[in-house]
Design a protein around this motif. Structure first.
Motif, PDB file in Angstrom:
ATOM      1  N   THR A  51     -32.743 -29.816  -3.121  1.00 40.09           N
ATOM      2  CA  THR A  51     -32.162 -28.674  -2.655  1.00 40.09           C
ATOM      3  C   THR A  51     -32.475 -27.476  -3.185  1.00 40.09           C
ATOM      4  OG1 THR A  51     -30.012 -27.485  -2.130  1.00 40.09           O
ATOM      5  CG2 THR A  51     -30.458 -29.278  -3.985  1.00 40.09           C
ATOM      6  N   GLU A 105     -14.939 -21.537   1.676  1.00 37.20           N
ATOM      7  CA  GLU A 105     -14.408 -21.991   3.638  1.00 37.20           C
ATOM      8  C   GLU A 105     -13.613 -22.347   3.525  1.00 37.20           C
ATOM      9  OE1 GLU A 105     -18.029 -24.478   3.785  1.00 37.20           O
ATOM     10  OE2 GLU A 105     -19.305 -23.057   3.705  1.00 37.20           O
ATOM     11  N   ARG A 219     -27.472 -16.808   1.861  1.00 36.14           N
ATOM     12  CA  ARG A 219     -28.556 -16.799   1.632  1.00 36.14           C
ATOM     13  C   ARG A 219     -28.857 -14.951   1.521  1.00 36.14           C
ATOM     14  NH1 ARG A 219     -28.845 -22.373   2.516  1.00 36.14           N
ATOM     15  NH2 ARG A 219     -28.968 -23.647   0.865  1.00 36.14           N
ATOM     16  N   LYS A 258     -24.249 -20.863  -5.756  1.00 35.30           N
ATOM     17  CA  LYS A 258     -25.922 -21.886  -6.316  1.00 35.30           C
ATOM     18  C   LYS A 258     -27.162 -21.171  -5.671  1.00 35.30           C
ATOM     19  CE  LYS A 258     -23.745 -25.653  -6.592  1.00 35.30           C
ATOM     20  NZ  LYS A 258     -23.519 -26.918  -6.518  1.00 35.30           N
TER      21      LYS A 258
HETATM   22  N1  F0G Z   1     -23.247 -22.585   3.627  1.00 35.60           N
HETATM   23  C1  F0G Z   1     -24.380 -22.723   3.685  1.00 35.60           C
HETATM   24  C2  F0G Z   1     -25.416 -22.110   4.598  1.00 35.60           C
HETATM   25  C3  F0G Z   1     -25.207 -23.478   2.859  1.00 35.60           C
HETATM   26  O1  F0G Z   1     -26.289 -24.146   3.009  1.00 35.60           O
HETATM   27  C4  F0G Z   1     -24.716 -24.294   1.495  1.00 35.60           C
HETATM   28  C5  F0G Z   1     -24.361 -25.717   0.889  1.00 35.60           C
HETATM   29  C6  F0G Z   1     -23.131 -24.210   1.771  1.00 35.60           C
HETATM   30  C7  F0G Z   1     -22.644 -22.874   2.868  1.00 35.60           C
HETATM   31  C8  F0G Z   1     -21.639 -24.692   0.569  1.00 35.60           C
HETATM   32  O2  F0G Z   1     -22.020 -24.347  -0.169  1.00 35.60           O
HETATM   33  O3  F0G Z   1     -22.308 -25.872  -1.524  1.00 35.60           O
HETATM   34  O4  F0G Z   1     -21.505 -24.405  -2.397  1.00 35.60           O
HETATM   35  O5  F0G Z   1     -19.968 -25.657  -1.158  1.00 35.60           O
HETATM   36  N2  F0G Z   1     -25.750 -26.087   1.199  1.00 35.60           N
HETATM   37  C9  F0G Z   1     -26.418 -27.044  -0.236  1.00 35.60           C
HETATM   38  C10 F0G Z   1     -27.867 -27.069   0.283  1.00 35.60           C
HETATM   39  C11 F0G Z   1     -25.392 -27.999   0.087  1.00 35.60           C
HETATM   40  O6  F0G Z   1     -28.673 -28.311   0.030  1.00 35.60           O
HETATM   41  O7  F0G Z   1     -28.318 -26.652   2.093  1.00 35.60           O
HETATM   42  P1  F0G Z   1     -21.514 -25.289  -1.677  1.00 35.60           P
END
Ligand code: F0G
Length: 458
Positions: A51, A105, A219, A258
């Motif tokens: 990831t 969220e 992103r 993150k």
């Molecule tokens: N929205 C998107 C588009 C994401 O890719 C993620 C997390 C989240 C919300 C949730 O955020 O992890 O900080 O609670 N994606 C990670 C991944 C886990 O590996 O794509 P979070």
């Protein structure tokens, strides 16, 4: 001299040794992990592309900021810095820190959704949809059809199909649509961006019907960079200008710091509406902490404030996209089936076309992820039938996309690492007929991909 690729706009001040393993050690490790890359110890991984979430390398400036953490229970000065950064870069009035994206969220879904509502979005993301459903909403996918086809090359494959949005409004009525959830970029479509023209059109349609637009900004800097590089009229604009225009087409956003916040932990909810903000602060104290820290230490808020400013530097973000593209183009040139066009945070291998002889219920993507680890110690993630789970009748969901995600952490790996990844994928492709697939030996009832165990067939 023309550059073959864009070199790193940073130099390395601290290094972290990684495991160099033998084939025999990897055979042991993947067996112990039940052929599931989620269950590997990171000690056994050479290049970790599981990831891009929380796996970023922070800068010297961010680490310096960590030492200036004001660990007050209330009114930390680092909160003021974070709030100022989000107001300045995103343009929203109110900012509530959360422990990560899904914390934001949770709060947004609780304050906005009523039982029986519909939330349209440009393809689902796991945690985002889970919070919408937990609060009684039905998710409706309104992304353009082309996003579900891994072979179609479109510059903005994350765009909303406005006819699908209009059809949903006509079907259920705008009063049952509390907001449109617009993800920029779209993770599960392959890191595909949304155009400014589309964001503007979605917002106009939403406003006409009294519906709010809430962006998943996770992103958003990658999205802004794609707009600069691909959309007419934006080539001369700065990433900051593009971001400000982006969020002028939204009423608020959730953010996982993150990813594009270039930190290891943190997120936030940003809103313009005073009443929604009041309601959200009442919930943040229940789930996260005081509205001025929301589940984060002062030092974490400082690191995120500084990371956000670093993320809008065009040298940084264009290099990031260039790294991902470099890996993708290398694989593409060798005839490896990947999702097109190359997205922002990852390369997605198309396991259906990679292993056409392995039926989907023998888990081609899971097999490919395990084989890649065995080959070179590279860890990737299955995003196919295992991730999709089972329906109420206990049958597998058979998703169209059967993918392996090679996700690139920010500022962590060099082009040499990417060469290793490319070479091992190409080697695997040359010997693809020898792969046989897997069978389940353990499977949890929900989110099975995290803990499932397998054994090789044949
Ligand atoms: N929205 C998107 C588009 C994401 O890719 C993620 C997390 C989240 C919300 C949730 O955020 O992890 O900080 O609670 N994606 C990670 C991944 C886990 O590996 O794509 P979070």
């Amino acid at each position: 001299m023309e550059k073959k690729y864009m070199a790193e706009p940073y130099k390395i001040k601290m290094v972290e040794p990684i495991a160099v393993t033998t084939r025999a050690q990897r055979e042991e490790a993947i067996k112990r992990a039940g052929y599931n890359t989620f269950l590997l110890d990171s000690d056994d991984v050479y290049i970790d592309l599981l990831t891009d979430s929380g796996t970023n390398a922070m800068s010297d400036n961010q680490w310096a900021g960590m030492m200036l953490g004001d660990e007050a229970y209330a009114g930390s000065k680092n909160f003021k810095n974070l709030k100022k950064a989000v107001q300045d870069l995103f343009g929203f009035k109110h900012v509530i820190p959360t422990h990560q994206g899904r914390g934001a969220e949770n709060i947004l879904s609780q304050v906005m959704i009523k039982q029986g509502d519909f939330v349209p979005g440009n393809m689902y993301f796991t945690t985002t949809r889970a919070h919408q459903e937990l609060n009684g909403a039905t998710f409706r996918d309104i992304i353009i059809d082309e996003a579900h086809d891994s072979t179609l090359e479109l510059p903005f494959k994350g765009d909303v199909d406005l006819n699908k949005l209009q059809a949903l409004i006509d079907e259920v009525g705008s009063e049952r649509i509390p907001y449109i959830c617009l993800a920029i970029t779209v993770n599960l479509a392959g890191g595909q961006p949304v155009s400014m023209a589309n964001m503007c059109a979605v917002y106009e349609m939403a406003q006409k019907h009294g519906i709010k637009v809430m962006m998943d900004a996770t992103r958003c800097v990658e999205n802004a960079c794609f707009i600069k590089q691909r959309e007419a009229g934006y080539g001369d604009k700065t990433i900051r200008e593009i971001l400000r225009e982006t969020f002028s087409y939204a009423d608020g956003c959730t953010m996982s710091g993150k990813k594009d916040g270039i930190v290891n932990i943190g997120g936030f909810l940003a809103l313009n509406d005073d009443e929604l903000y009041q309601k959200s602060t009442a919930l943040v104290v229940v789930y996260e902490g005081m509205p001025s820290y929301g589940g984060l230490a002062g030092r974490d808020m400082e690191a995120m404030a500084r990371g956000l400013y670093e993320s809008v530097d065009y040298n940084y973000i264009s290099h990031r996209l260039a790294q991902v593209r470099y890996l993708g183009e290398k694989l593409d040139a060798a005839g490896i089936p990947i999702v097109k066009p190359i997205g922002g945070h990852a390369i997605f291998l198309d396991a259906r076309r990679f292993y056409p002889h392995i039926p989907q219920d023998h888990f081609p993507a899971q097999t490919l992820a395990a084989e890649l680890y065995l080959k070179s110690g590279v860890r990737s993630m299955e995003r196919g039938i295992v991730s999709a789970g089972r329906n109420k009748e206990g049958q597998h969901h058979y998703p169209k996309l059967e993918l392996v995600r090679l996700t690139i952490p920010r500022r962590v790996y060099t082009y040499s690492h990417l060469e290793v990844v490319a070479d091992s994928v190409i080697d695997l492709y040359q010997e693809r007929e020898t792969a046989k697939g897997l069978r389940f030996v353990y499977e949890a009832p929900v989110l099975r991909f995290f803990t499932a165990r397998f054994e090789p067939l044949g």
